[in-house]
Scaffold this motif. Structure first.
Motif, PDB file in Angstrom:
ATOM      1  N   SER A   1      40.585  17.538  -3.763  1.00  0.00           N
ATOM      2  CA  SER A   1      39.484  16.745  -4.310  1.00  0.00           C
ATOM      3  C   SER A   1      39.964  15.323  -4.559  1.00  0.00           C
ATOM      4  CB  SER A   1      39.005  17.348  -5.628  1.00  0.00           C
ATOM      5  OG  SER A   1      38.837  18.725  -5.497  1.00  0.00           O
ATOM      6  N   TYR A   2      39.075  14.375  -4.297  1.00  0.00           N
ATOM      7  CA  TYR A   2      39.437  12.964  -4.457  1.00  0.00           C
ATOM      8  C   TYR A   2      38.346  12.210  -5.200  1.00  0.00           C
ATOM      9  CZ  TYR A   2      42.971  13.503  -0.772  1.00  0.00           C
ATOM     10  OH  TYR A   2      44.044  13.884  -0.030  1.00  0.00           O
ATOM     11  N   CYS A   3      38.755  11.213  -5.975  1.00  0.00           N
ATOM     12  CA  CYS A   3      37.801  10.202  -6.406  1.00  0.00           C
ATOM     13  C   CYS A   3      37.672   9.215  -5.246  1.00  0.00           C
ATOM     14  CB  CYS A   3      38.266   9.510  -7.677  1.00  0.00           C
ATOM     15  SG  CYS A   3      39.670   8.417  -7.411  1.00  0.00           S
TER      16      CYS A   3
ATOM     17  N   PHE B   1      35.717  15.854  -1.204  1.00  0.00           N
ATOM     18  CA  PHE B   1      36.703  16.892  -0.926  1.00  0.00           C
ATOM     19  C   PHE B   1      37.102  16.773   0.533  1.00  0.00           C
ATOM     20  CE2 PHE B   1      38.297  20.989   0.330  1.00  0.00           C
ATOM     21  CZ  PHE B   1      39.061  21.378  -0.761  1.00  0.00           C
ATOM     22  N   CYS B   2      38.401  16.758   0.796  1.00  0.00           N
ATOM     23  CA  CYS B   2      38.861  16.670   2.178  1.00  0.00           C
ATOM     24  C   CYS B   2      39.094  18.075   2.716  1.00  0.00           C
ATOM     25  CB  CYS B   2      40.143  15.862   2.290  1.00  0.00           C
ATOM     26  SG  CYS B   2      40.663  15.724   4.008  1.00  0.00           S
ATOM     27  N   ARG B   3      38.390  18.382   3.814  1.00  0.00           N
ATOM     28  CA  ARG B   3      38.422  19.711   4.392  1.00  0.00           C
ATOM     29  C   ARG B   3      39.542  19.858   5.419  1.00  0.00           C
ATOM     30  NH1 ARG B   3      34.312  23.493   4.435  1.00  0.00           N
ATOM     31  NH2 ARG B   3      32.736  22.133   3.596  1.00  0.00           N
ATOM     32  N   ASN B   4      40.253  18.752   5.697  1.00  0.00           N
ATOM     33  CA  ASN B   4      41.357  18.827   6.656  1.00  0.00           C
ATOM     34  C   ASN B   4      42.367  19.869   6.189  1.00  0.00           C
ATOM     35  OD1 ASN B   4      44.124  18.124   7.693  1.00  0.00           O
ATOM     36  ND2 ASN B   4      42.886  16.670   8.874  1.00  0.00           N
ATOM     37  N   PHE B   5      42.808  20.703   7.123  1.00  0.00           N
ATOM     38  CA  PHE B   5      43.674  21.831   6.782  1.00  0.00           C
ATOM     39  C   PHE B   5      44.932  21.390   6.042  1.00  0.00           C
ATOM     40  CE2 PHE B   5      46.543  25.379   7.554  1.00  0.00           C
ATOM     41  CZ  PHE B   5      45.704  26.452   7.333  1.00  0.00           C
ATOM     42  N   HIS B   6      45.431  20.198   6.338  1.00  0.00           N
ATOM     43  CA  HIS B   6      46.670  19.728   5.714  1.00  0.00           C
ATOM     44  C   HIS B   6      46.408  18.988   4.413  1.00  0.00           C
ATOM     45  CE1 HIS B   6      48.752  20.979   9.283  1.00  0.00           C
ATOM     46  NE2 HIS B   6      47.843  20.347  10.002  1.00  0.00           N
ATOM     47  N   CYS B   7      45.138  18.859   4.048  1.00  0.00           N
ATOM     48  CA  CYS B   7      44.764  18.065   2.866  1.00  0.00           C
ATOM     49  C   CYS B   7      44.133  18.987   1.809  1.00  0.00           C
ATOM     50  CB  CYS B   7      43.795  16.979   3.325  1.00  0.00           C
ATOM     51  SG  CYS B   7      43.767  15.527   2.301  1.00  0.00           S
ATOM     52  N   LEU B   8      42.905  19.436   2.041  1.00  0.00           N
ATOM     53  CA  LEU B   8      42.208  20.398   1.178  1.00  0.00           C
ATOM     54  C   LEU B   8      42.315  20.051  -0.308  1.00  0.00           C
ATOM     55  CD1 LEU B   8      43.119  23.796   2.897  1.00  0.00           C
ATOM     56  CD2 LEU B   8      40.916  22.655   2.937  1.00  0.00           C
TER      57      LEU B   8
ATOM     58  N   ARG C   1      44.104   7.071   0.646  1.00  0.00           N
ATOM     59  CA  ARG C   1      44.794   8.053   1.494  1.00  0.00           C
ATOM     60  C   ARG C   1      44.176   8.207   2.871  1.00  0.00           C
ATOM     61  NH1 ARG C   1      48.971  11.145  -1.417  1.00  0.00           N
ATOM     62  NH2 ARG C   1      48.923  10.058  -3.404  1.00  0.00           N
ATOM     63  N   HIS C   2      42.868   7.934   2.987  1.00  0.00           N
ATOM     64  CA  HIS C   2      42.197   8.189   4.267  1.00  0.00           C
ATOM     65  C   HIS C   2      41.677   6.925   4.927  1.00  0.00           C
ATOM     66  CE1 HIS C   2      41.812  11.986   2.003  1.00  0.00           C
ATOM     67  NE2 HIS C   2      41.925  12.566   3.174  1.00  0.00           N
ATOM     68  N   GLY C   3      41.755   5.776   4.241  1.00  0.00           N
ATOM     69  CA  GLY C   3      41.124   4.574   4.763  1.00  0.00           C
ATOM     70  C   GLY C   3      39.656   4.580   4.401  1.00  0.00           C
TER      71      GLY C   3
HETATM   72 ZN   LIG Z   1      42.424  14.458   3.718  1.00  0.00          ZN
END
Ligand SMILES: [Zn+2]
Ligand SMILES: [Zn+2]
Length: 300
Positions: A285-287, A276-283, A294-296
């Motif tokens: 869930s990811y496999c 889970f990305c906690r970045n405010f602009h992301c927020l 998306r994040h490298g």
């Molecule tokens: Zn993110």
């Protein structure tokens, strides 16, 4: 796409497990004040109200010279019950000083509280005074003494609190909007759904409902959920990642995580999410693969 990315997929796949990002905001939100208490409990002793006690009660400050048999003898005056000792009791031979007692009926708890002395602070503290028998062996101590044991009951009415009832339709499903629900832990034992929702709405924005997670006795397990009215308040809370609460009863740091269902799908593909990305602009869930896309390949 990264050349070394393939090594990740050649490894045996671990069991799906939600791993939270450790990236939290730099400024820790905090809340200071008196623990918010519902009006009724400040004006009335809990046992005088219609009792809604959990059968499970916390006992603290148990004198070490008291045996389990002696303690049970006192507790069973109020009804059938069993003692649940803390889990690591097998290692330690001494009495651990605290335990839970589980009564068969919740009215036994009301009966127990009637025999306690009360100290009214912002919440009520109960004390059961136990008669310690004089020692008959060894030292010639002949005095009989009374020792106080702290008794902490739990009112099951404090497990759920709906804050914004007026704005809601009666539709049950609207209370199950996981996209605006956070998971909080560890909760202090005095924290009710009311105090949790009040503090969260003060700090992050309007709360619809707060819930304390419980065991089969309706007794808190130390975690809870908060459903916000809008996604902006939810995002503020998740981006913060934690809250520092200092009140008259305790000082505690609560972790805040997005509430993720078991088998939560990835936001970008049908796979099960494990990040889970906690970045405010992301927020979101990811496999693993979509995360890397998306994040490298940087570690969390
Ligand atoms: Zn993110
Ligand atoms: Zn995906």
């Amino acid at each position: 796409f990264l050349a070394n990315g393939s090594t990740i997929y050649s490894q045996p796949q671990p069991q799906p497990q939600i791993v939270h990002s450790t990236t939290r905001s730099n400024t820790m939100p905090s809340w200071r004040g008196y623990l918010p208490i519902k009006f009724e409990s400040t004006t009335l002793d809990q046992y005088q109200m219609t009792p809604h006690f959990s059968q499970k009660v916390f006992l603290g400050g148990i004198p070490s010279e008291l045996t389990e048999a002696e303690l049970l003898l006192v507790l069973r005056k109020f009804g059938k019950c069993n003692i649940k000792w803390p889990k690591n009791n097998g290692i330690n031979h001494n009495m651990p000083g605290f335990c839970h007692v589980v009564y068969r009926e919740s009215r036994s708890v009301a009966e127990l509280l009637k025999h306690c002395t009360r100290q009214q602070r912002s919440t009520i503290d109960y004390f059961l005074h136990i008669h310690i028998l004089p020692t008959t062996t060894g030292l010639s101590i002949r005095t009989t003494r009374f020792k106080p044991i702290q008794v902490v009951p739990w009112n099951v009415k404090d497990n759920v609190y709906v804050m914004q009832q007026d704005n809601m339709s009666n539709n049950e499903t609207s209370y199950k909007d996981w996209s605006r629900t956070i998971f909080v832990s560890p909760l202090h034992g005095k924290m009710t759904a009311f105090s949790l929702s009040t503090i969260m709405s003060n700090v992050f924005g309007a709360v619809l409902m707060a819930q304390i997670n419980t065991d089969k006795y309706g007794y808190p397990t130390g975690t809870g959920t908060v459903l916000f009215c809008d996604s902006h308040s939810y995002m503020r809370a998740v981006a913060a990642g934690a809250i520092d609460i200092k009140c008259d009863c305790f000082h505690k740091l609560l972790d805040i995580d997005p509430f993720l269902r078991e088998n939560e799908p990835c936001a970008f593909c049908p796979l099960i999410a494990d990040l889970f990305c906690r970045n405010f602009h992301c927020l979101r869930s990811y496999c693993k693969q979509c995360w890397i896309n998306r994040h490298g390949s940087k570690p969390l």
